[in-house]
Design a protein around this motif. Structure first.
Motif, short mmCIF file in Angstrom:
data_model
loop_
_atom_site.label_atom_id
_atom_site.label_comp_id
_atom_site.label_asym_id
_atom_site.label_seq_id
_atom_site.Cartn_x
_atom_site.Cartn_y
_atom_site.Cartn_z
N ASP A 1 0.83 -1.20 0.00
CA ASP A 1 0.00 0.00 0.00
C ASP A 1 0.87 1.25 0.00
O ASP A 1 1.97 1.27 0.56
CB ASP A 1 -0.92 0.02 1.23
CG ASP A 1 -1.97 -1.08 1.20
OD1 ASP A 1 -2.27 -1.60 0.11
OD2 ASP A 1 -2.48 -1.42 2.29
N ASN A 2 0.36 2.32 -0.60
CA ASN A 2 1.05 3.61 -0.58
C ASN A 2 0.94 4.21 0.82
O ASN A 2 -0.11 4.11 1.46
CB ASN A 2 0.45 4.57 -1.60
CG ASN A 2 0.77 4.15 -3.03
OD1 ASN A 2 1.83 3.59 -3.29
ND2 ASN A 2 -0.14 4.41 -3.95
N THR A 3 2.04 4.86 1.26
CA THR A 3 2.05 5.55 2.55
C THR A 3 2.66 6.93 2.34
O THR A 3 3.27 7.21 1.31
CB THR A 3 2.89 4.79 3.59
OG1 THR A 3 4.26 4.79 3.16
CG2 THR A 3 2.40 3.36 3.79
N ASP A 4 2.51 7.81 3.33
CA ASP A 4 3.11 9.14 3.25
C ASP A 4 4.63 9.05 3.10
O ASP A 4 5.22 9.82 2.35
CB ASP A 4 2.79 9.97 4.50
CG ASP A 4 1.33 10.41 4.53
OD1 ASP A 4 0.67 10.40 3.47
OD2 ASP A 4 0.85 10.74 5.64
N ARG A 5 5.25 8.15 3.77
CA ARG A 5 6.71 8.05 3.73
C ARG A 5 7.20 7.26 2.52
O ARG A 5 8.25 7.56 1.96
CB ARG A 5 7.22 7.40 5.01
CG ARG A 5 8.73 7.33 5.07
CD ARG A 5 9.21 6.90 6.42
NE ARG A 5 10.67 6.90 6.46
CZ ARG A 5 11.36 6.73 7.54
NH1 ARG A 5 10.75 6.53 8.69
NH2 ARG A 5 12.67 6.73 7.51
N GLY A 6 6.49 6.22 2.16
CA GLY A 6 6.92 5.40 1.03
C GLY A 6 8.27 4.77 1.27
O GLY A 6 8.52 4.20 2.33
N THR A 7 9.16 4.89 0.30
CA THR A 7 10.48 4.26 0.41
C THR A 7 11.55 5.22 0.93
O THR A 7 12.74 4.88 0.93
CB THR A 7 10.93 3.71 -0.96
OG1 THR A 7 10.97 4.79 -1.90
CG2 THR A 7 9.99 2.63 -1.45
N ALA A 8 11.16 6.41 1.37
CA ALA A 8 12.14 7.38 1.90
C ALA A 8 12.79 6.78 3.15
O ALA A 8 12.09 6.46 4.12
CB ALA A 8 11.47 8.71 2.22
N GLY A 9 14.11 6.64 3.13
CA GLY A 9 14.81 5.97 4.21
C GLY A 9 15.60 6.89 5.10
O GLY A 9 15.12 7.95 5.50
N PHE A 10 16.84 6.49 5.39
CA PHE A 10 17.71 7.18 6.34
C PHE A 10 17.81 8.66 6.03
O PHE A 10 18.10 9.05 4.90
CB PHE A 10 19.11 6.56 6.34
CG PHE A 10 19.11 5.12 6.77
CD1 PHE A 10 18.77 4.77 8.07
CD2 PHE A 10 19.45 4.12 5.89
CE1 PHE A 10 18.78 3.45 8.48
CE2 PHE A 10 19.45 2.79 6.27
CZ PHE A 10 19.11 2.46 7.57
N GLY A 11 17.58 9.48 7.04
CA GLY A 11 17.70 10.93 6.89
C GLY A 11 16.51 11.62 6.28
O GLY A 11 16.51 12.83 6.12
N SER A 12 15.49 10.86 5.93
CA SER A 12 14.34 11.46 5.23
C SER A 12 13.49 12.37 6.10
O SER A 12 12.75 13.20 5.59
CB SER A 12 13.46 10.35 4.63
OG SER A 12 12.86 9.58 5.67
N SER A 13 13.63 12.24 7.43
CA SER A 13 12.82 13.08 8.30
C SER A 13 13.56 14.33 8.76
O SER A 13 13.05 15.11 9.56
CB SER A 13 12.33 12.28 9.53
OG SER A 13 13.44 11.85 10.28
N GLY A 14 14.78 14.53 8.26
CA GLY A 14 15.55 15.71 8.62
C GLY A 14 16.42 15.47 9.83
O GLY A 14 16.51 14.38 10.36
N ARG A 15 17.07 16.54 10.24
CA ARG A 15 17.98 16.45 11.40
C ARG A 15 17.26 16.52 12.71
O ARG A 15 16.34 17.19 12.92
CB ARG A 15 18.95 17.61 11.36
CG ARG A 15 20.26 17.18 10.80
CD ARG A 15 21.23 18.30 10.86
NE ARG A 15 22.19 17.96 11.91
CZ ARG A 15 23.33 18.57 12.04
NH1 ARG A 15 23.65 19.55 11.26
NH2 ARG A 15 24.15 18.22 12.98
#
Length: 136
Positions: free
Chosen positions: A122-136
């Motif tokens: 299923d699609n999610t807000d984050r998807g495949t965004a991994g390490f560091g994707s949420s910022g510092r």
């Protein structure tokens, strides 16, 4: 929870009644050389409650003061002796004496869902965004 001890083993304990972790003790003395690891048989056998898992977690004092860590998983069906591998991340040898606290056992509930192989998730807000994707 039922516990069996080998000859020379120490009963796991909680330092305080409400502590999450049960302290596990070394049966035998051993040196954990700098930047190396060593294996300790605690001689403790347990029957974990159904629907739980046992996590071996580092003692914070050993970690902070001496660079000694441990990690492991004990599944509910395992009743053999709990073996702890200590990792020495420091630059000096560490002497463990018989009766020293070396790790702690934390028991947590688990979920064991059935696995279903699919072609797409299923699609999610984050998807495949991994390490560091949420910022510092």
């Amino acid at each position: 929870m039922r516990i069996m001890l080998d000859d020379g083993a120490y009963m796991p304990t909680r330092a305080h009644e409400a502590d999450a972790g049960l302290d596990l003790y070394a049966m035998d003395p051993q040196i954990v050389c700098a930047k190396e690891s060593a294996i300790f048989d605690t001689g403790v056998h347990i029957e974990l409650p159904q629907g739980t898992v046992g996590f071996l977690k580092s003692k914070s004092g050993l970690n902070v003061k001496h660079g000694i860590t441990s990690e492991g998983v004990i599944d509910v069906g395992y009743t053999g002796s709990i073996v702890v591998k200590l990792y020495n991340h420091s630059g000096y040898d560490y002497a463990v004496r018989a009766g020293d606290k070396i790790s702690q056992l934390v028991i947590l509930p688990i979920c064991t869902p059935a696995l279903e192989l699919v072609d797409k998730l299923d699609n999610t807000d984050r998807g495949t965004a991994g390490f560091g994707s949420s910022g510092r």
